[in-house]
Motif scaffolding. Structure first.
Motif, PDB file in Angstrom:
ATOM      1  N   GLY A   1     -33.658 -32.228 -12.556  1.00  0.00           N
ATOM      2  CA  GLY A   1     -33.205 -30.929 -13.065  1.00  0.00           C
ATOM      3  C   GLY A   1     -31.683 -30.903 -13.050  1.00  0.00           C
ATOM      4  N   ALA A   2     -31.128 -29.786 -13.484  1.00  0.00           N
ATOM      5  CA  ALA A   2     -29.669 -29.655 -13.474  1.00  0.00           C
ATOM      6  C   ALA A   2     -29.153 -29.651 -12.037  1.00  0.00           C
ATOM      7  N   THR A   3     -29.907 -29.041 -11.137  1.00  0.00           N
ATOM      8  CA  THR A   3     -29.486 -29.007  -9.738  1.00  0.00           C
ATOM      9  C   THR A   3     -29.300 -30.418  -9.196  1.00  0.00           C
TER      10      THR A   3
ATOM     11  N   HIS B   1     -23.227 -20.613 -10.933  1.00  0.00           N
ATOM     12  CA  HIS B   1     -24.567 -20.620 -10.338  1.00  0.00           C
ATOM     13  C   HIS B   1     -24.458 -21.405  -9.027  1.00  0.00           C
TER      14      HIS B   1
ATOM     15  N   ALA C   1     -26.037 -23.663  -7.903  1.00  0.00           N
ATOM     16  CA  ALA C   1     -26.245 -25.106  -8.093  1.00  0.00           C
ATOM     17  C   ALA C   1     -24.936 -25.834  -8.396  1.00  0.00           C
TER      18      ALA C   1
ATOM     19  N   THR D   1     -19.150 -23.965 -15.275  1.00  0.00           N
ATOM     20  CA  THR D   1     -20.272 -23.755 -16.172  1.00  0.00           C
ATOM     21  C   THR D   1     -19.763 -23.551 -17.595  1.00  0.00           C
TER      22      THR D   1
ATOM     23  N   ASN E   1     -24.809 -17.795 -16.590  1.00  0.00           N
ATOM     24  CA  ASN E   1     -26.213 -17.381 -16.678  1.00  0.00           C
ATOM     25  C   ASN E   1     -26.378 -15.882 -16.474  1.00  0.00           C
TER      26      ASN E   1
ATOM     27  N   ALA F   1     -26.504 -26.162 -18.212  1.00  0.00           N
ATOM     28  CA  ALA F   1     -27.904 -25.697 -18.152  1.00  0.00           C
ATOM     29  C   ALA F   1     -28.138 -24.526 -19.103  1.00  0.00           C
ATOM     30  N   GLN F   2     -27.147 -23.640 -19.228  1.00  0.00           N
ATOM     31  CA  GLN F   2     -27.346 -22.428 -20.033  1.00  0.00           C
ATOM     32  C   GLN F   2     -26.719 -22.518 -21.423  1.00  0.00           C
TER      33      GLN F   2
ATOM     34  N   SER G   1     -30.730 -28.978 -18.004  1.00  0.00           N
ATOM     35  CA  SER G   1     -31.992 -28.629 -17.368  1.00  0.00           C
ATOM     36  C   SER G   1     -33.117 -28.645 -18.400  1.00  0.00           C
TER      37      SER G   1
ATOM     38  N   HIS H   1     -36.255 -27.545 -18.315  1.00  0.00           N
ATOM     39  CA  HIS H   1     -37.106 -26.364 -18.458  1.00  0.00           C
ATOM     40  C   HIS H   1     -36.370 -25.164 -19.032  1.00  0.00           C
TER      41      HIS H   1
HETATM   42  N1  PMP Z   1     -26.975 -23.975 -13.568  1.00  0.00           N
HETATM   43  C1  PMP Z   1     -27.240 -22.820 -14.194  1.00  0.00           C
HETATM   44  C2  PMP Z   1     -26.127 -22.099 -14.892  1.00  0.00           C
HETATM   45  C3  PMP Z   1     -28.536 -22.320 -14.187  1.00  0.00           C
HETATM   46  O1  PMP Z   1     -28.791 -21.157 -14.805  1.00  0.00           O
HETATM   47  C4  PMP Z   1     -29.556 -23.049 -13.520  1.00  0.00           C
HETATM   48  C5  PMP Z   1     -30.980 -22.550 -13.448  1.00  0.00           C
HETATM   49  N2  PMP Z   1     -31.125 -21.210 -13.014  1.00  0.00           N
HETATM   50  C6  PMP Z   1     -29.242 -24.256 -12.896  1.00  0.00           C
HETATM   51  C7  PMP Z   1     -27.932 -24.684 -12.944  1.00  0.00           C
HETATM   52  C8  PMP Z   1     -30.268 -25.083 -12.174  1.00  0.00           C
HETATM   53  O2  PMP Z   1     -31.088 -25.763 -13.091  1.00  0.00           O
HETATM   54  P1  PMP Z   1     -32.445 -26.477 -12.647  1.00  0.00           P
HETATM   55  O3  PMP Z   1     -33.485 -25.409 -12.525  1.00  0.00           O
HETATM   56  O4  PMP Z   1     -32.744 -27.441 -13.755  1.00  0.00           O
HETATM   57  O5  PMP Z   1     -32.194 -27.198 -11.375  1.00  0.00           O
END
Ligand code: PMP
Length: 422
Positions: free
Chosen positions: A95-97, A133, A135, A181, A185, A212-213, A233, A235
């Motif tokens: 995932g992005a995280t 975010h 993350a 970012t 988000n 991600a966004q 990301s 999903h």
């Molecule tokens: N960065 C942003 C700006 C996000 O909105 C999100 C998801 N809420 C993430 C990172 C994390 O992405 P992931 O669910 O793929 O780990």
């Protein structure tokens, strides 16, 4: 490409036929949290699992070869979708995280053999922004703690954009990394990434982009943006959960210490020591999320066929409509700028005197699915003196009627709570 025909797009998303109960249709306005999958993505995963499933990169049998081909084909598709100069610059993560953690971890793990620009050391500075975010904030806090570097941040301005007035004192020769970012988000603010990446490069700092966004909602090209790394990301871009992407410039990836250690990322192993293989495998230890990557490839194909310019125009129109609608309701404060090209489809707001969870609950009773809370952006909310907000977010399948139902739902929420307090 195909015409942007909303009725036909909606037929691609089987979940949109679902009803929440006998009287309540689904109005899904939470694509910012997780997007729905078109059947093209679902079918691609099912086809892989039905015909080609096997462990990738291992064994000489035909199934392993078929699975590896499908996985590598997905990598090629993703690399084209994001404008990567090289396919082997695309690393599949969970995932992005994980993609962001990978970079932050690796930049702290270097030794004397690591090039200086890829190694954060005591006295260095890491620059983030106040709109991140978690993350793209917490991993950098931890990197600073581990290495003795200092974390600094670009503050938010009252107009919901980054306050760049003091940029030259924040982004200096001491800065090793700028992590930011592309699109908030919460606020929908689209940051001037090209300009900031250029300023970072001028002082020798790397730019790490949280895409991600943004990547699901606008034309996205890493080469054009001029960044060093980008995290995506699966999903959130009509693809599966459990898969994301780290794109990085090849020369960086090839010189960075690995993140996870184990199978598939080694060159040689003895009992005493091991050497590591070239990217992207260097950063794909263990068994990767194969069917998910295949689904993500299909999601990129789906978005490309619609055309990202058209996707952006569609979502921009919806955002404008939502903002205009909310502007007409007393007691609603929108977090974010008015409609502009630098403002995309996350519409967060607070309602005077009504808790965000109550707003969410009334909207849910009308079938409208929105996110409530701090959206993993606690410092941002604190900056504007609030603890949480309600957020509607849009996707390719969102209609004007759904936006109108949402605006009407917010008005009804206020009527309901005003009624209670009278
Ligand atoms: N960065 C942003 C700006 C996000 O909105 C999100 C998801 N809420 C993430 C990172 C994390 O992405 P992931 O669910 O793929 O780990």
């Amino acid at each position: 490409t195909r015409p942007f025909d909303l009725a036909s797009i909606r037929r691609d998303f089987p979940i949109l036929e679902r009803r929440l109960d006998a009287d309540t249709a689904l109005v899904y306005l939470d694509s910012g949290a997780t997007s729905q999958r078109p059947r093209q993505v679902i079918d691609a995963e099912v086809a892989f699992l039905t015909h080609d499933n096997a462990a990738v990169k291992r064994g000489a049998h035909r199934m392993a070869e078929a699975a590896t081909d499908a996985f590598e084909h997905a990598r090629t598709t993703v690399s084209r979708f994001i404008g990567a100069p090289r396919t082997d610059e695309v690393v599949f993560t969970r995932g992005a995280t994980e993609a962001l953690n990978l970079v932050a971890r690796s930049l702290g793990d270097g030794d004397d053999s690591t090039p200086d620009h890829l190694r954060v050391s005591p006295g260095d500075e890491i620059l983030v922004t106040e709109m991140e975010h978690h993350a793209n904030l917490v991993p950098w806090q931890e990197l600073a703690r581990r290495t003795g570097a200092t974390l600094r941040w670009i503050p938010l301005a009252d107009d919901y954009t980054l306050d760049l007035t003091d940029l030259s004192s924040l982004l200096t020769e001491r800065t090793k990394v700028l992590a930011l970012t592309h699109q908030s988000n919460v606020l929908g603010t689209v940051n001037p990434v090209r300009k900031l990446a250029e300023a970072a490069r001028a002082v020798g700092a790397l730019t790490v982009l949280d895409a991600a966004q943004s990547a699901p909602h606008m034309p996205f090209d890493v080469a054009e943006l001029g960044v060093d790394f980008a995290a995506l990301s699966g999903h959130k871009m009509l693809g599966p959960t459990g898969v994301g992407v780290l794109w990085g410039r090849y020369e960086h990836l090839a010189a960075m210490p690995p993140y996870l250690l184990g199978g598939s990322m080694i060159e040689t192993v003895t009992m005493e020591y091991s050497t590591y293989t070239a990217p992207p495998a260097r950063f794909e230890a263990g068994t990767p999320p194969v069917s998910q990557a295949v689904g993500l490839g299909a999601a990129c194909d789906y978005l490309s066929a619609l055309g990202m310019e058209q996707v952006a125009a569609h979502e921009h129109a919806l955002t404008t409509r939502a903002l205009e609608g909310l502007a007409g309701i007393d007691g609603v404060r929108v977090l974010g700028r008015s409609a502009s090209p630098e403002r995309s489809g996350a519409v967060a707001f607070v309602v005077d005197g009504v808790h965000t969870h109550d707003v969410g609950q009334v909207l849910d009773s009308l079938g409208i699915q929105v996110r409530v809370g701090h959206h993993c952006a606690w410092p941002l909310h604190r900056r504007y003196g609030i603890t949480g907000s309600t957020r509607a977010s849009f996707s390719v399948h969102t209609t004007e009627d759904e936006v109108d139902a949402f605006v009407d739902g917010v008005a009804r929420t206020i009527d309901y709570f005003q009624g209670l307090s009278r």
